[in-house]
Design an enzyme around this catalytic site. Structure first.
Site, short mmCIF file in Angstrom:
data_model
loop_
_atom_site.label_atom_id
_atom_site.label_comp_id
_atom_site.label_asym_id
_atom_site.label_seq_id
_atom_site.Cartn_x
_atom_site.Cartn_y
_atom_site.Cartn_z
N TYR A 106 29.18 44.64 -22.56
CA TYR A 106 28.93 44.19 -23.93
C TYR A 106 28.54 45.37 -24.81
O TYR A 106 29.06 45.54 -25.93
CB TYR A 106 27.83 43.14 -23.93
CG TYR A 106 27.31 42.76 -25.30
CD1 TYR A 106 28.15 42.18 -26.24
CD2 TYR A 106 25.98 42.98 -25.65
CE1 TYR A 106 27.69 41.84 -27.50
CE2 TYR A 106 25.50 42.63 -26.90
CZ TYR A 106 26.35 42.06 -27.83
OH TYR A 106 25.89 41.74 -29.07
N ASN A 111 16.45 42.08 -30.89
CA ASN A 111 16.49 40.80 -30.17
C ASN A 111 16.28 39.65 -31.15
O ASN A 111 15.15 39.40 -31.58
CB ASN A 111 15.42 40.78 -29.07
CG ASN A 111 15.75 41.78 -27.97
OD1 ASN A 111 15.60 42.99 -28.16
ND2 ASN A 111 16.21 41.30 -26.85
N GLY A 143 25.89 33.99 -37.57
CA GLY A 143 26.83 33.86 -38.68
C GLY A 143 26.54 32.70 -39.59
O GLY A 143 26.68 32.80 -40.82
N ARG A 150 10.47 45.18 -26.37
CA ARG A 150 11.61 44.88 -27.22
C ARG A 150 11.10 44.64 -28.64
O ARG A 150 9.90 44.56 -28.88
CB ARG A 150 12.36 43.62 -26.74
CG ARG A 150 12.93 43.72 -25.33
CD ARG A 150 14.11 44.66 -25.27
NE ARG A 150 14.76 44.63 -23.97
CZ ARG A 150 14.45 45.42 -22.95
NH1 ARG A 150 13.45 46.29 -23.07
NH2 ARG A 150 15.12 45.35 -21.80
N GLY A 193 33.04 34.48 -37.40
CA GLY A 193 31.99 33.91 -36.56
C GLY A 193 30.92 33.20 -37.35
O GLY A 193 29.78 33.07 -36.93
N GLY A 194 31.30 32.69 -38.52
CA GLY A 194 30.33 32.12 -39.45
C GLY A 194 29.82 30.74 -39.08
O GLY A 194 28.96 30.20 -39.78
N ALA A 195 30.31 30.17 -37.97
CA ALA A 195 29.78 28.89 -37.49
C ALA A 195 28.92 29.08 -36.25
O ALA A 195 28.53 28.10 -35.61
CB ALA A 195 30.92 27.91 -37.19
N GLY A 196 28.62 30.33 -35.92
CA GLY A 196 27.80 30.63 -34.76
C GLY A 196 26.33 30.76 -35.12
O GLY A 196 25.90 30.49 -36.25
N PHE A 197 25.54 31.21 -34.17
CA PHE A 197 24.09 31.32 -34.32
C PHE A 197 23.72 32.18 -35.53
O PHE A 197 23.14 31.69 -36.51
CB PHE A 197 23.51 31.88 -33.03
CG PHE A 197 22.08 32.36 -33.11
CD1 PHE A 197 21.10 31.63 -33.76
CD2 PHE A 197 21.71 33.56 -32.50
CE1 PHE A 197 19.79 32.08 -33.83
CE2 PHE A 197 20.40 34.01 -32.55
CZ PHE A 197 19.45 33.27 -33.22
#
Length: 339
Positions: free
Chosen positions: A172, A201, A13, A240, A7-11
Site C-alpha cells: 500500500y 491516522n 471522500g 501515531r 472515491g467521493g462515496a467512501g469514508f
C-alpha cells in the site's frame, strides 16, 4: 467551483464532498459504489480505470480531489496486483484524461503518512538517523524499539516533516508514493499545481470496519462491539497521530480554495502524538461502564513501523490548516456511531 471527487462515496471522500457542498461548491462523485453518497452530489457510478467514465466526469470540472484508493496494509503479497491496479493504474488513467482535456485546474491528491516508513529518530551520538526494518527475531523477543543503525543505541522518536526521506515498507505504501510520483510528473508536464495531502491516522464517522484492511481504530471498535477487549499489538507504546476525518476534509477545502494554487506535500495531522495503547484506552473510556479494557498482546506485524507522527508546521503556515476536533470527543462520537 465544480469539483470532481474520486472515491467521493467512501469514508474520507464523502466528508470532502460534504465540506464542498456546505461551502457552496458543486461536487461530482466518481465512485463505483454509493455507500456514503452525500445528498446533492452528482454521482458517476464507475471505476476510476474506466477512461470513458473519467472523461465524462471531467466535463465542466474546475478542480479534482483524488480520494479513490484501495487502503490498508494489505493482507499478503496476493494483494499486490489489486493495489497496483486500483491505486497506480487508476491514478494514471485520471492523469491521462486530465492532460487530454487540457485541464488547468488544481489537483489535490490523498496521500498518506505510510510513505515515510519509520518516522524520524535521533541518536545521542549520531544525530538524525534512519533505522532499517525491524528484525523478526527482535520483535519476537519483545524488542520493539528500532536501534541506531550505527551504534545500536536507543533512539528518541521525533516528529516527521515533509522533507523526511521516503521509505515505503509495504505494498500500500509503495502505491501511495507512486501516486505522488505520477502526480509530480503530471505537474511538471502540464504546470498544474498538485497538492499532496499526507493523511495520518484518520478516524471518525463512517470509518470502515470488519474488513481485512481496517485500521487500528476500526479493529478496536469491532472488538468492543463484540464484548471483547481491544487487542493492542506490541507493547502499545507505538506512537501515531490520530486526525479526525472532518479536519481532513477541511484540509482538502483549504487546498482547493486557497487564493493561489498550492503545490507540494503537506502532513495532515493533529500535531499531537498518541500511543496506540492510549487510543484504545480512550475508546474504552468512552464505552458504557463495564466495557472490557484493552489487552496488550505483544503480537506484531512485520509490515508495521514503530513510531511515525507528524510535524504540522508546513500545513499551518502554507495552507492555514490546524486540526480543530477534540480527540476525546471524537473517540466518543466514533464509539456512539458504531453501535
Amino acid at each position: 467551483m465544480r469539483v470532481l471527487v474520486t472515491g467521493g462515496a467512501g469514508f474520507i471522500g464523502s466528508h470532502v464532498v460534504e465540506a464542498l457542498l456546505a461551502a457552496g461548491h458543486e461536487a461530482v462523485v466518481l465512485d463505483r459504489l454509493a455507500t456514503h453518497l452525500p445528498p446533492g452530489a452528482e454521482h458517476v457510478p464507475a471505476d476510476l480505470r474506466d477512461a470513458d467514465a473519467v472523461r465524462a466526469a471531467l466535463r465542466g470540472v474546475d478542480a479534482v480531489s483524488h480520494q479513490a484508493s484501495r487502503v490498508g496494509l494489505g493482507v499478503d503479497l496476493a494483494d499486490i496486483a489489486d493495489y497496483s491496479a486500483d491505486n497506480d493504474l487508476g491514478t494514471a488513467v485520471l492523469l491521462r484524461e486530465l492532460a487530454a482535456a487540457g485541464s488547468a485546474g488544481r489537483l489535490v491528491l490523498a496521500s498518506s503518512m505510510v510513505v515515510y516508513g519509520e518516522g524520524r529518530y535521533r541518536c545521542p551520538e549520531h544525530g538524525s538517523v534512519a533505522p532499517g526494518p525491524r528484525a523478526a527475531a527482535d520483535l519476537r523477543a519483545g524488542r520493539f524499539e528500532p536501534p541506531c543503525p550505527h551504534c545500536g543505541a536507543p533512539l528518541a522518536a521525533e516528529a516527521v516533516g515533509e522533507d523526511a526521506p521516503l521509505d515505503p515498507r509495504n505494498v500500500y505504501a509503495a502505491t501511495k508514493l507512486h501516486q505522488e510520483h505520477l502526480c509530480a510528473a503530471f505537474a511538471r508536464e502540464t504546470g498544474v499545481a498538485v497538492t499532496a495531502l499526507r493523511y495520518h491516522n484518520v478516524y471518525g464517522p463512517r470509518l470502515p470496519r470488519d474488513t481485512p484492511y481496517a485500521g487500528v481504530a476500526a479493529l478496536f471498535l469491532s472488538e468492543l462491539a463484540a464484548g471483547r477487549p481491544p487487542r493492542v499489538f506490541e507493547d502499545g507504546a507505538q506512537l501515531r497521530d490520530f486526525v479526525h476525518v472532518r479536519d481532513v476534509a477541511r484540509a482538502n477545502l483549504l487546498a482547493l480554495e486557497a487564493a493561489e494554487p498550492v503545490a507540494g506535500a503537506f502532513n495532515v495531522c493533529s500535531g499531537t502524538p498518541r500511543s496506540v495503547g492510549a487510543m484504545a484506552a480512550a475508546l474504552c473510556d468512552a464505552a458504557p461502564a463495564g466495557a472490557p479494557r484493552p489487552v496488550v498482546t505483544g503480537d506484531f506485524r512485520l509490515g508495521d513501523v514503530r513510531h511515525v507522527f507528524a510535524a504540522p508546521d508546513r500545513a499551518r503556515a502554507v495552507l492555514g490548516f490546524q486540526a480543530q476536533e477534540d480527540f476525546a470527543a471524537g473517540m466518543g462520537e466514533l464509539l456512539r456511531l458504531s453501535r
